[in-house]
Write a protein that holds these residues in place. Structure first.
Motif: not given
Length: 185
Positions: A92-113
């Motif tokens: 039931g873990f929920r994973r939201r790609s708040v700021s997904p991996a993208a070319s030109g960016f080194r980071g990503s942000v995930v919201e987990g519940e």
């Protein structure tokens, strides 16, 4: 099947085919059975968080890269409605790609519940030495990295480089909701 599951199954198939791997090769590299991989690629079953971790490791990519679809990479603003939401069918873990991996960016942000009482364990990190910053927003979370246990409460931040087996556990009584920023080199 929901759009997210179709996208995941298509993404796994595309990554495998881009490497010219047969299902047997991906099964050997990931530790996921050929039958399960076939069912995932055909959209007959949704992979669990643990299986996705094994696949990311086999492909040599981050989990965020595995979820490499959704909002266009060039968009500066990613509306909540455009943030990919995936739910682990096992926990039931929920994973939201708040700021997904993208070319030109080194980071990503995930919201987990993570629901109360649930645990997600990964035997190996997808890529070694990835920088992580986890901020607990609500609930309590027990994060285990190798032999180290970290009890987190709302507002706590845990910074780490992931190089060991790890587990997320929400002891309850409320879900553990957090933001996780992953930085690639």
């Amino acid at each position: 099947m929901a759009d997210t599951e179709q996208n995941i199954s298509g993404r796994i198939s595309a990554l495998r085919k881009a490497r010219n791997w047969r299902l047997e090769e991906l099964a050997e590299k990931s530790g996921v059975s050929r039958a399960t991989l076939s069912r995932i690629e055909r959209g007959e079953t949704s992979p669990t968080a643990i299986v996705l971790g094994q696949l990311a490791r086999a492909f040599g990519i981050t989990m965020a890269d595995l979820f490499g679809f959704g909002a266009p990479a060039g968009d500066a603003r990613i509306a909540r409605a455009d943030q990919l939401l995936w739910v682990d069918p096992e926990t039931g873990f929920r994973r939201r790609s708040v700021s997904p991996a993208a070319s030109g960016f080194r980071g990503s942000v995930v919201e987990g519940e993570l629901p109360p009482g649930a645990t997600i364990s990964y035997s190996v990190p997808p890529l070694p030495d990835l920088e992580h910053h986890l901020v607990l927003l609500e609930g309590t979370l027990v994060m285990t990295i190798g032999d180290e246990r970290h009890d987190l409460f709302p507002g706590d931040c845990l910074r780490f480089r992931l190089n060991a087996p790890n587990a997320y556990h929400a002891p309850g009584p409320d879900p553990a909701r957090y933001l996780l920023t992953v930085i690639t080199s």
